[in-house]
Design an enzyme around this catalytic site. Sequence first.
Site, PDB file in Angstrom:
ATOM      1  N   LYS A  69     -37.028   5.402   0.049  1.00 27.55           N
ATOM      2  CA  LYS A  69     -37.928   5.866   1.115  1.00 27.55           C
ATOM      3  C   LYS A  69     -39.220   6.531   0.613  1.00 27.55           C
ATOM      4  CE  LYS A  69     -34.528   6.639   4.786  1.00 27.55           C
ATOM      5  NZ  LYS A  69     -34.075   7.615   5.800  1.00 27.55           N
ATOM      6  N   ASP A 106     -37.451   8.393  11.662  1.00 27.53           N
ATOM      7  CA  ASP A 106     -36.259   9.253  11.679  1.00 27.53           C
ATOM      8  C   ASP A 106     -36.420  10.453  12.630  1.00 27.53           C
ATOM      9  OD1 ASP A 106     -34.678   7.763   9.982  1.00 27.53           O
ATOM     10  OD2 ASP A 106     -35.233   8.870   8.175  1.00 27.53           O
TER      11      ASP A 106
HETATM   12  P1  NAP Z   1     -30.876  14.890   0.512  1.00 28.24           P
HETATM   13  O1  NAP Z   1     -32.348  14.706   0.511  1.00 28.24           O
HETATM   14  O2  NAP Z   1     -30.096  14.565  -0.706  1.00 28.24           O
HETATM   15  O3  NAP Z   1     -30.575  16.442   0.914  1.00 28.24           O
HETATM   16  C1  NAP Z   1     -29.273  16.948   0.868  1.00 28.24           C
HETATM   17  C2  NAP Z   1     -29.250  18.386   1.372  1.00 28.24           C
HETATM   18  O4  NAP Z   1     -27.870  18.809   1.399  1.00 28.24           O
HETATM   19  C3  NAP Z   1     -30.018  19.373   0.495  1.00 28.24           C
HETATM   20  O5  NAP Z   1     -30.659  20.304   1.300  1.00 28.24           O
HETATM   21  C4  NAP Z   1     -28.880  20.007  -0.317  1.00 28.24           C
HETATM   22  O6  NAP Z   1     -29.154  21.324  -0.767  1.00 28.24           O
HETATM   23  C5  NAP Z   1     -27.784  20.062   0.712  1.00 28.24           C
HETATM   24  N1  NAP Z   1     -26.476  20.224   0.104  1.00 28.24           N
HETATM   25  C6  NAP Z   1     -25.835  19.363  -0.729  1.00 28.24           C
HETATM   26  N2  NAP Z   1     -24.652  19.886  -1.126  1.00 28.24           N
HETATM   27  C7  NAP Z   1     -24.551  21.117  -0.531  1.00 28.24           C
HETATM   28  C8  NAP Z   1     -23.571  22.147  -0.540  1.00 28.24           C
HETATM   29  N3  NAP Z   1     -22.441  22.009  -1.262  1.00 28.24           N
HETATM   30  N4  NAP Z   1     -23.792  23.245   0.195  1.00 28.24           N
HETATM   31  C9  NAP Z   1     -24.910  23.385   0.918  1.00 28.24           C
HETATM   32  N5  NAP Z   1     -25.894  22.459   0.968  1.00 28.24           N
HETATM   33  C10 NAP Z   1     -25.713  21.331   0.251  1.00 28.24           C
HETATM   34  O7  NAP Z   1     -30.191  14.048   1.684  1.00 28.24           O
HETATM   35  P2  NAP Z   1     -30.859  13.567   3.080  1.00 28.24           P
HETATM   36  O8  NAP Z   1     -31.429  12.213   2.901  1.00 28.24           O
HETATM   37  O9  NAP Z   1     -31.716  14.662   3.613  1.00 28.24           O
HETATM   38  O10 NAP Z   1     -29.541  13.368   3.988  1.00 28.24           O
HETATM   39  C11 NAP Z   1     -28.793  14.504   4.393  1.00 28.24           C
HETATM   40  C12 NAP Z   1     -27.769  14.113   5.446  1.00 28.24           C
HETATM   41  O11 NAP Z   1     -28.412  13.592   6.598  1.00 28.24           O
HETATM   42  C13 NAP Z   1     -26.793  13.034   4.979  1.00 28.24           C
HETATM   43  O12 NAP Z   1     -25.510  13.380   5.436  1.00 28.24           O
HETATM   44  C14 NAP Z   1     -27.280  11.774   5.674  1.00 28.24           C
HETATM   45  O13 NAP Z   1     -26.219  10.867   5.948  1.00 28.24           O
HETATM   46  C15 NAP Z   1     -27.828  12.351   6.970  1.00 28.24           C
HETATM   47  N6  NAP Z   1     -28.872  11.484   7.564  1.00 28.24           N
HETATM   48  C16 NAP Z   1     -28.618  10.955   8.792  1.00 28.24           C
HETATM   49  C17 NAP Z   1     -29.564  10.150   9.398  1.00 28.24           C
HETATM   50  C18 NAP Z   1     -29.275   9.567  10.754  1.00 28.24           C
HETATM   51  O14 NAP Z   1     -29.956   8.629  11.156  1.00 28.24           O
HETATM   52  N7  NAP Z   1     -28.320  10.111  11.485  1.00 28.24           N
HETATM   53  C19 NAP Z   1     -30.789   9.892   8.755  1.00 28.24           C
HETATM   54  C20 NAP Z   1     -31.025  10.456   7.502  1.00 28.24           C
HETATM   55  C21 NAP Z   1     -30.044  11.250   6.915  1.00 28.24           C
HETATM   56  P3  NAP Z   1     -29.755  21.597  -2.256  1.00 28.24           P
HETATM   57  O15 NAP Z   1     -31.230  21.465  -2.120  1.00 28.24           O
HETATM   58  O16 NAP Z   1     -29.299  22.956  -2.561  1.00 28.24           O
HETATM   59  O17 NAP Z   1     -29.154  20.556  -3.174  1.00 28.24           O
END
Ligand code: NAP
Length: 278
Positions: A69, A106
């Site tokens: 992305k 999104d």
């Molecule tokens: P990302 O960029 O990898 O961000 C992950 C986030 O989760 C970061 O803020 C990270 O914090 C946090 N995190 C990871 N492990 C953690 C823990 N043990 N405790 C607390 N915080 C933790 O991922 P993303 O692309 O934003 O996606 C995040 C979620 O949104 C996923 O579950 C994805 O499936 C969902 N999503 C859904 C849609 C939809 O259409 N419904 C669209 C996009 C994403 P740190 O910075 O501390 O690592």
Amino acid sequence: MNNTFTMAGVMGWPVAHSRSPAIHNHWIRKHHLNGAYGLFPVPPTHLEAAIRGIQALGLAGCNLTIPHKVEAMAYMDWVDPLAQRMGAINTIVVQADGALHGFNNDGFGFLQSLRDAQPNWRADLGPIVIVGAGGAARAIVVSLIDAGATEIRLLNRTHHKAQALAQEFGTPVTSFDWSERHEALAGAALLVNTTNQGMHGEAPLDLSLDQLPTNALVSDAIYIPLETPLLQAARLRGNTTVNGLGMLLHQASPAFQAWFGVTPEVTPELRKLIIATF
Ligand code: NAP
């Protein structure tokens, strides 16, 4: 049906898990269109070549998912200003002259999912708490700012990432330390989990809802499972909850419209079809 065959798809690595083909091909059938939506497994080393190939193959465009992305923006002829602020694109639309335009839907999908749950929802009803500071958080924060949010409290396990986002976006976003997360819920009108915590195979989000008003809306970007431990805890204390499925389905709609020229609907039938794939 006319003689034009319209083709689109999603590039990702891995991509086999994507529900986008099921969504778009459902709409193609529903609207009796001549076209198809496919899966393109594209490793990062081939992203540029694959994107250049979109025009050569005559595709109407494509979606991008993990991990493409951000990188894909570099290969666009034009990026929508909203997507620029989100720092990522999830949709490419080939223009009549062959130019590649990048968009991010999104945030649109997220706002629509809230409006499905509460048609009168407004961003200025009170403080909003966002947990997480990754890609999903960026899209959601930008969409909430544009929708008129007056106060956004950003919490992230790694505080400096929340701080950086708060600095970049300015008012109304402020960052809180992870140790302050439970208290940061006081008086909130909306709580959004954008972390992967609570996803199938992950630990539940470590967050106490004691301070959260029971009339706050609670949303989770996760859609597998449909009800995360966070949403279950919120529902049991009386909060209205919104899972991530609506965000997933609604983000697909503007892309479909741009490629196929028809505005599709997110219906209970489509929801059922996608849930059956979980
Ligand atoms: P990302 O960029 O990898 O961000 C992950 C986030 O989760 C970061 O803020 C990270 O914090 C946090 N995190 C990871 N492990 C953690 C823990 N043990 N405790 C607390 N915080 C933790 O991922 P993303 O692309 O934003 O996606 C995040 C979620 O949104 C996923 O579950 C994805 O499936 C969902 N999503 C859904 C849609 C939809 O259409 N419904 C669209 C996009 C994403 P740190 O910075 O501390 O690592």
